[in-house]
Motif scaffolding. Structure first.
Motif, short mmCIF file in Angstrom:
data_model
loop_
_atom_site.label_atom_id
_atom_site.label_comp_id
_atom_site.label_asym_id
_atom_site.label_seq_id
_atom_site.Cartn_x
_atom_site.Cartn_y
_atom_site.Cartn_z
N ASN A 21 0.84 -1.16 -0.08
CA ASN A 21 -0.15 0.15 -0.01
C ASN A 21 0.84 1.24 0.04
O ASN A 21 0.15 2.19 0.05
CB ASN A 21 -0.80 -0.16 1.10
N ARG A 24 2.68 4.56 -4.48
CA ARG A 24 1.63 5.54 -5.51
C ARG A 24 1.61 5.16 -6.92
O ARG A 24 2.65 5.46 -7.46
CB ARG A 24 1.76 6.85 -5.12
N GLN A 86 -4.77 3.41 -3.91
CA GLN A 86 -3.34 3.68 -4.26
C GLN A 86 -2.90 4.74 -5.09
O GLN A 86 -2.09 5.22 -5.29
CB GLN A 86 -2.71 2.56 -4.83
#
Length: 138
Positions: A21, A24, A86
Motif C-alpha cells: 500500500n 503510489r 493507491q
C-alpha cells in the motif's frame, strides 16, 4: 575473539508486513480477459507489473454464473477498488476475448472515476493458423 552474528529479520526499523500500500500509482493499464466461462481483470502499472487482479470466480460466482456480464462487472469493481486507494487516476484498457463480460467490465471501469486514456481490443486473431483435422469417414 569472535564477531557477533547479525540477527536476520530484526524489526528495528518498525516496518512489519508488506509495503504494497506504500506505492503510489498515478497511471496504469487495465487488462480485461473475457472468456465464455470467466472474466479476469488484471491491473498493472505502466511497466507491466501486476498491482491488483480479480476474476468472476474470486468475486463469489461459481459455475455457469461466472460467464455472465454481472459477474464481470463485480470482478472489475473488486479489482479497481484497491488501485483507487493507491491513487490511480488515469488508465488504459486492453480488452481480450469473446465473452459477455467485455462491455460490462468496461462500463464498470468508466463508472469508477478513473479517466481512460485509450480502449484497445487485443483479441488474438489467427491469420489462418492451425491446420484443421482431416474429414471424418463414416
Amino acid at each position: 575473539m569472535t564477531k557477533a552474528i547479525p540477527r536476520i529479520g530484526s524489526r528495528r526499523n518498525g516496518r512489519i508486513g508488506s509495503r504494497k500500500n506504500g506505492r503510489r500509482i498515478p497511471k496504469g493499464i487495465i487488462h480485461v480477459q473475457a472468456s465464455l466461462n470467466n472474466t479476469i481483470v488484471t491491473i498493472t502499472d505502466v511497466r507491466g507489473r501486476v498491482v491488483s487482479w480479480a476474476s468472476a470466480g474470486t468475486s463469489g460466482f461459481k459455475g455457469p454464473r461466472r460467464g455472465t456480464s454481472y459477474a464481470a462487472q463485480a470482478a472489475a469493481v473488486n479489482a479497481i477498488r484497491t488501485v483507487v486507494d493507491q491513487g490511480m487516476q488515469r488508465a488504459g484498457v486492453m480488452i481480450k476475448g469473446p465473452g459477455l463480460g467485455r462491455d460490462a467490465a468496461l462500463r464498470a471501469i468508466c463508472r469508477s472515476g478513473i479517466r481512460l486514456s485509450f480502449v484497445r481490443d487485443v483479441t488474438p486473431m489467427p491469420h489462418n493458423g492451425c491446420r484443421p483435422p482431416k474429414k471424418r469417414r463414416v
